[in-house]
Design a protein around this motif. Sequence first.
Motif, mmCIF file in Angstrom:
data_model
loop_
_atom_site.group_PDB
_atom_site.id
_atom_site.type_symbol
_atom_site.label_atom_id
_atom_site.label_comp_id
_atom_site.label_asym_id
_atom_site.label_seq_id
_atom_site.Cartn_x
_atom_site.Cartn_y
_atom_site.Cartn_z
ATOM 1 N N MET A 175 39.601 36.645 -14.047
ATOM 2 C CA MET A 175 40.558 37.445 -14.816
ATOM 3 C C MET A 175 40.373 37.239 -16.308
ATOM 4 S SD MET A 175 43.930 36.880 -12.424
ATOM 5 C CE MET A 175 45.039 37.599 -13.633
ATOM 6 N N THR A 235 47.257 34.662 -18.703
ATOM 7 C CA THR A 235 46.258 34.139 -17.763
ATOM 8 C C THR A 235 45.948 32.678 -18.070
ATOM 9 O OG1 THR A 235 45.283 36.354 -17.611
ATOM 10 C CG2 THR A 235 43.958 34.501 -16.827
ATOM 11 N N CYS A 293 48.748 30.517 -16.952
ATOM 12 C CA CYS A 293 48.678 30.238 -15.509
ATOM 13 C C CYS A 293 47.691 29.120 -15.217
ATOM 14 C CB CYS A 293 48.280 31.509 -14.753
ATOM 15 S SG CYS A 293 49.544 32.789 -14.732
ATOM 16 N N LEU A 306 52.277 36.016 -13.501
ATOM 17 C CA LEU A 306 51.512 36.935 -12.649
ATOM 18 C C LEU A 306 52.243 38.270 -12.501
ATOM 19 C CD1 LEU A 306 50.257 34.538 -9.818
ATOM 20 C CD2 LEU A 306 48.963 35.450 -11.751
ATOM 21 N N LEU A 357 51.581 40.208 -15.668
ATOM 22 C CA LEU A 357 50.210 40.725 -15.678
ATOM 23 C C LEU A 357 50.076 41.923 -14.747
ATOM 24 C CD1 LEU A 357 48.101 37.425 -15.677
ATOM 25 C CD2 LEU A 357 48.286 39.098 -17.540
ATOM 26 N N GLU A 358 50.701 41.833 -13.589
ATOM 27 C CA GLU A 358 50.625 42.947 -12.647
ATOM 28 C C GLU A 358 51.305 44.186 -13.220
ATOM 29 O OE1 GLU A 358 51.567 43.844 -7.912
ATOM 30 O OE2 GLU A 358 52.502 42.136 -8.952
ATOM 31 N N LEU A 369 47.467 45.158 -15.449
ATOM 32 C CA LEU A 369 46.683 45.703 -14.339
ATOM 33 C C LEU A 369 46.401 47.195 -14.489
ATOM 34 C CD1 LEU A 369 45.352 44.777 -11.759
ATOM 35 C CD2 LEU A 369 47.422 45.396 -10.498
ATOM 36 N N LEU A 400 43.788 39.137 -9.176
ATOM 37 C CA LEU A 400 45.219 38.911 -9.296
ATOM 38 C C LEU A 400 45.872 38.748 -7.918
ATOM 39 C CD1 LEU A 400 47.689 38.726 -11.148
ATOM 40 C CD2 LEU A 400 47.888 41.227 -11.005
ATOM 41 N N ARG A 401 45.466 39.564 -6.969
ATOM 42 C CA ARG A 401 46.012 39.438 -5.609
ATOM 43 C C ARG A 401 45.610 38.107 -4.969
ATOM 44 N NH1 ARG A 401 44.786 45.028 -5.669
ATOM 45 N NH2 ARG A 401 42.722 44.606 -4.807
ATOM 46 N N GLN A 425 47.892 35.493 -6.421
ATOM 47 C CA GLN A 425 49.226 35.619 -5.845
ATOM 48 C C GLN A 425 49.273 35.060 -4.411
ATOM 49 O OE1 GLN A 425 49.987 39.821 -6.311
ATOM 50 N NE2 GLN A 425 51.048 39.523 -8.288
#
Length: 508
Positions: free
Chosen positions: A172, A186, A189, A383, A386-387, A391, A401-402, A405
């Motif tokens: 990412m 990111t 995270c 997250l 970001l989504e 995204l 990203l998925r 998660q």
Amino acid sequence: MAAIATVPNYTPSIWVRLCHAIPRLDLTLQTRGSVFTPDSWEYQQTLLVLSSFSAIALVLSLLVVLSFLIHYCCCHCGEGGRDAEEEEEDDDASGRKGRGICCVTWVSVAAVTLCCVAIGIGFYGNSEANDGMYQLTSSLLTANYTLASIDLLVSDTVVGLQQSVSGPLTSMEEVFGGHKPALVPTRSCRRLSERVMSLLSNLTLGRGLIPIADGFYRANGSESIVAALTPAPPSVAPTLSPSANSIPAPFSPGWAANTLMVNEDYRWLSYVLLLLLDLVVCFFILLGLAKQARWLLILMTVLAWLALFLSWGSLGLETATVVALSDFCFDPNTFVLNSTHFNSRTSTEILDYYLTCSRKMSSPFQQILTQSQRALSSIHSHLSSLERDALPRFPKAGKSLREVQQILNTTEGNFHQLVALLNCRGLNKDYVDSLKGLCYDGMEGLLYLSLYSFLSALAFTAILCSLPGAWRSFHSNSEEYEDSDSESEDPFTSHQDSKRFLQWQPWL
């Protein structure tokens, strides 16, 4: 006593209190304390002194048996030196002799009966002791499974976060490139994931050792947390040979449970064989008395001597074990805190939390768990942003990203299970159950086994004192039987008998 009050749902039994109150003397006959310190030579001396009382009792038994043997030998020699006129005594003397023989026989029967009662007590005590040890080992294995589950959850969480940092989060960052609004969350995270890994690595019940083979461990740096306590060796010896960098495993509940199970199997089997030996001796003694078989009684006398030595020896061992167990059960927390802190280097605060499980005490892991939970919640928030924001502009980052998660959901599930397992109630229940099995059933079983050993030793002492008298009665009875047989089979009967026979035959 204050330490005992902190153990929930456990109080020492009356037998534990009584045995713990027994005065202790060392080999110099100086009074010593009754604190359970098995590694101390002074404490071991007190147990040796208590065990020596059974050796003194054995010497007294041997003296009693020897005095009876001397008495029977002297009486037998005195009877052998009598002349023929003294052998033809009147009816009163014969009656007294018959009553003496009957008394000796009934003493033997009573001693055998007492031995049979002792054997029944021994079987019950052996079963009770085995039940107590089974409950102890079951509790230890349950605690070992809990600790192993904690270790597995932490390792899975750390490995999952490492994969997230090295895989999807790195991808990412490459996709977002110089786009600061997406790159900052990111990197946050990543930083929070590393923070959670660092926190969980400090969640230690023991120092970092992880298993690499059955019974062997390697240093783990900062990854392992409870591995020093969790590994349980198999019930059989490991087939792998130790490597050059392997070190012996420290204490663990699984290792203790397997060791206790093996030793308990040998102990239970040994007592069963001893009880069967006593039962066989008692049965064949009764058979020999009924059949008046001197050779059988001689053989059983030899085995009775063996059983006498084994009974007094087992009583000495049981006395030392009962007293030592009562000292441990009177104040178990003190010994567990000291010995476990020495063996596995676990902090006293953590051990005290799990041993007492008091509502007034907070978990020593509360701060670590709270900070980890907050970090995971922050990762989830980043997250989500970001989504929602990045995204649509960077669809290539959707797959990574998925994945992040999915790893986060798995990590949160493991984290909730970890919080539940780290609560003191589960491990404290296993601790209390192990104490009840050892100090209630195990203590009661050992006391019954001590009673069995004492009664069987008394019974075999009486048996060895009375059997020589039974041999003498068999000898005299056999002589009378042989005399009656010779008279009945003699073809040359007296002249008076022939005359009386002819008087009843007038036709001759």
